[in-house]
Motif scaffolding. Structure first.
Motif, PDB file in Angstrom:
ATOM      1  N   PRO A   7       9.143 -59.608  11.274  1.00 54.02           N
ATOM      2  CA  PRO A   7       7.721 -59.016  10.916  1.00 54.02           C
ATOM      3  C   PRO A   7       7.409 -59.142   9.572  1.00 54.02           C
ATOM      4  O   PRO A   7       8.044 -59.064   8.694  1.00 54.02           O
ATOM      5  N   ARG A   8       6.195 -59.543   9.344  1.00 50.95           N
ATOM      6  CA  ARG A   8       5.630 -59.797   7.938  1.00 50.95           C
ATOM      7  C   ARG A   8       4.087 -59.315   7.768  1.00 50.95           C
ATOM      8  O   ARG A   8       3.504 -59.351   8.576  1.00 50.95           O
ATOM      9  N   ILE A   9       3.922 -58.856   6.769  1.00 47.28           N
ATOM     10  CA  ILE A   9       2.444 -58.638   6.299  1.00 47.28           C
ATOM     11  C   ILE A   9       1.548 -59.841   5.930  1.00 47.28           C
ATOM     12  O   ILE A   9       2.157 -60.664   5.215  1.00 47.28           O
ATOM     13  N   ASP A  33      -2.998 -56.274   7.739  1.00 42.73           N
ATOM     14  CA  ASP A  33      -2.498 -57.068   9.107  1.00 42.73           C
ATOM     15  C   ASP A  33      -1.064 -57.556   8.876  1.00 42.73           C
ATOM     16  O   ASP A  33      -0.471 -57.821   8.047  1.00 42.73           O
ATOM     17  N   GLY A  34      -0.366 -57.648  10.252  1.00 46.14           N
ATOM     18  CA  GLY A  34       0.896 -58.006  10.313  1.00 46.14           C
ATOM     19  C   GLY A  34       0.872 -59.001  11.382  1.00 46.14           C
ATOM     20  O   GLY A  34       0.176 -59.172  12.419  1.00 46.14           O
ATOM     21  N   GLU A  35       2.148 -59.835  11.408  1.00 41.73           N
ATOM     22  CA  GLU A  35       2.369 -60.783  12.563  1.00 41.73           C
ATOM     23  C   GLU A  35       4.059 -60.674  12.832  1.00 41.73           C
ATOM     24  O   GLU A  35       4.600 -60.116  11.935  1.00 41.73           O
ATOM     25  N   ASN A  36       4.442 -61.427  13.709  1.00 43.19           N
ATOM     26  CA  ASN A  36       5.762 -61.267  14.369  1.00 43.19           C
ATOM     27  C   ASN A  36       6.492 -59.939  14.398  1.00 43.19           C
ATOM     28  O   ASN A  36       7.714 -59.877  14.428  1.00 43.19           O
ATOM     29  N   PHE A  37       5.654 -58.932  14.807  1.00 44.82           N
ATOM     30  CA  PHE A  37       6.089 -57.833  15.362  1.00 44.82           C
ATOM     31  C   PHE A  37       6.461 -57.948  17.036  1.00 44.82           C
ATOM     32  O   PHE A  37       6.189 -58.802  17.502  1.00 44.82           O
ATOM     33  N   THR A  38       7.192 -57.104  17.574  1.00 45.77           N
ATOM     34  CA  THR A  38       7.668 -57.184  18.939  1.00 45.77           C
ATOM     35  C   THR A  38       6.362 -56.766  19.727  1.00 45.77           C
ATOM     36  O   THR A  38       5.624 -55.956  19.491  1.00 45.77           O
ATOM     37  N   PRO A  39       6.052 -58.118  20.603  1.00 47.11           N
ATOM     38  CA  PRO A  39       4.655 -58.039  21.412  1.00 47.11           C
ATOM     39  C   PRO A  39       4.854 -56.877  22.156  1.00 47.11           C
ATOM     40  O   PRO A  39       5.504 -56.385  22.638  1.00 47.11           O
ATOM     41  N   GLY A  40       3.581 -56.037  22.275  1.00 47.53           N
ATOM     42  CA  GLY A  40       3.313 -54.771  23.046  1.00 47.53           C
ATOM     43  C   GLY A  40       4.150 -53.735  22.624  1.00 47.53           C
ATOM     44  O   GLY A  40       4.189 -52.751  23.133  1.00 47.53           O
ATOM     45  N   GLY A  41       4.611 -53.853  21.274  1.00 45.81           N
ATOM     46  CA  GLY A  41       5.449 -52.671  20.683  1.00 45.81           C
ATOM     47  C   GLY A  41       4.464 -51.748  19.826  1.00 45.81           C
ATOM     48  O   GLY A  41       3.206 -51.805  19.815  1.00 45.81           O
ATOM     49  N   LYS A  42       5.126 -51.391  19.005  1.00 46.05           N
ATOM     50  CA  LYS A  42       4.508 -50.176  17.864  1.00 46.05           C
ATOM     51  C   LYS A  42       4.929 -50.803  16.421  1.00 46.05           C
ATOM     52  O   LYS A  42       6.090 -50.991  16.369  1.00 46.05           O
ATOM     53  N   ALA A  43       3.900 -50.544  15.666  1.00 43.99           N
ATOM     54  CA  ALA A  43       4.241 -50.694  14.289  1.00 43.99           C
ATOM     55  C   ALA A  43       3.929 -49.598  13.352  1.00 43.99           C
ATOM     56  O   ALA A  43       2.837 -48.862  13.779  1.00 43.99           O
ATOM     57  N   PHE A  66       0.475 -59.463  16.910  1.00 42.30           N
ATOM     58  CA  PHE A  66      -0.234 -59.402  15.900  1.00 42.30           C
ATOM     59  C   PHE A  66      -0.352 -57.704  15.701  1.00 42.30           C
ATOM     60  O   PHE A  66      -0.868 -57.318  16.826  1.00 42.30           O
ATOM     61  N   VAL A  67      -0.682 -57.175  14.567  1.00 41.68           N
ATOM     62  CA  VAL A  67      -1.067 -55.934  14.399  1.00 41.68           C
ATOM     63  C   VAL A  67      -2.028 -55.598  13.201  1.00 41.68           C
ATOM     64  O   VAL A  67      -2.016 -56.461  12.244  1.00 41.68           O
ATOM     65  N   SER A  68      -2.778 -54.571  13.428  1.00 42.11           N
ATOM     66  CA  SER A  68      -3.916 -54.248  12.227  1.00 42.11           C
ATOM     67  C   SER A  68      -3.724 -52.949  12.431  1.00 42.11           C
ATOM     68  O   SER A  68      -3.863 -52.270  13.229  1.00 42.11           O
ATOM     69  N   TRP A  69      -3.706 -52.250  11.054  1.00 44.51           N
ATOM     70  CA  TRP A  69      -3.939 -50.881  10.701  1.00 44.51           C
ATOM     71  C   TRP A  69      -4.977 -50.657   9.427  1.00 44.51           C
ATOM     72  O   TRP A  69      -4.852 -51.493   8.705  1.00 44.51           O
ATOM     73  N   ALA A  70      -5.738 -49.544   9.550  1.00 43.92           N
ATOM     74  CA  ALA A  70      -6.708 -49.090   8.713  1.00 43.92           C
ATOM     75  C   ALA A  70      -6.620 -47.696   8.256  1.00 43.92           C
ATOM     76  O   ALA A  70      -6.296 -46.746   9.255  1.00 43.92           O
ATOM     77  N   ALA A  71      -6.977 -47.113   6.968  1.00 41.64           N
ATOM     78  CA  ALA A  71      -6.801 -45.733   6.671  1.00 41.64           C
ATOM     79  C   ALA A  71      -8.374 -45.686   5.752  1.00 41.64           C
ATOM     80  O   ALA A  71      -8.358 -46.616   4.915  1.00 41.64           O
ATOM     81  N   THR A  72      -8.422 -44.269   5.400  1.00 47.09           N
ATOM     82  CA  THR A  72      -9.407 -44.313   4.336  1.00 47.09           C
ATOM     83  C   THR A  72      -8.668 -42.861   3.509  1.00 47.09           C
ATOM     84  O   THR A  72      -8.226 -41.995   4.012  1.00 47.09           O
ATOM     85  N   VAL A  73      -8.766 -43.089   2.185  1.00 47.00           N
ATOM     86  CA  VAL A  73      -8.112 -42.294   1.117  1.00 47.00           C
ATOM     87  C   VAL A  73      -9.325 -41.569   0.286  1.00 47.00           C
ATOM     88  O   VAL A  73     -10.216 -42.320  -0.119  1.00 47.00           O
TER      89      VAL A  73
END
Length: 110
Positions: A7-9, A33-43, A66-73
């Motif tokens: 997996p990579r960012i 955003d990341g790629e090469n994570f386990t399809p259907g899994g969690k990151a 593929f996976v995307s995640w966002a937050a606010t600080v």
């Protein structure tokens, strides 16, 4: 033995340009955003800056890895500062390398 790439960012974003036109709403938005994570899994992702954890959370990976995640600080982080992020494929246990972004600020917020 799996021949799937680790997996990579692929993209990191940090900016003080979301919702900062309203008094008391100053914040920094963080995204990854990341790629090469386990399809259907969690990151799981952890954002750090100035030696401390700023935000962390878990996201669902799509069926293509593929996976995307966002937050606010809040309060907003300093313009031009740096944030780092590392991810972990919770299904395989593999971590990504570190990735970094410089905090963007629009002209009128400096």
């Amino acid at each position: 033995m799996s021949t799937r790439p680790s997996p990579r960012i692929v993209d990191v974003d940090a900016g003080n340009d979301a919702g900062n036109d309203t008094p008391g709403k100053h914040a920094t938005s963080l995204g990854v955003d990341g790629e090469n994570f386990t399809p259907g899994g969690k990151a799981h992702f952890v954002f750090t800056g100035k030696g401390k954890t700023l935000a962390q959370g878990t996201a669902d990976v799509d069926q293509k890895g593929f996976v995307s995640w966002a937050a606010t600080v809040k309060p907003a982080l300093g313009c031009g500062g740096s944030v780092g992020v590392v991810g972990k494929d919770l299904s395989s246990g593999k971590e990504t390398g570190d990735a970094f972004a410089t905090i963007f600020c629009p002209e009128n917020s400096r």
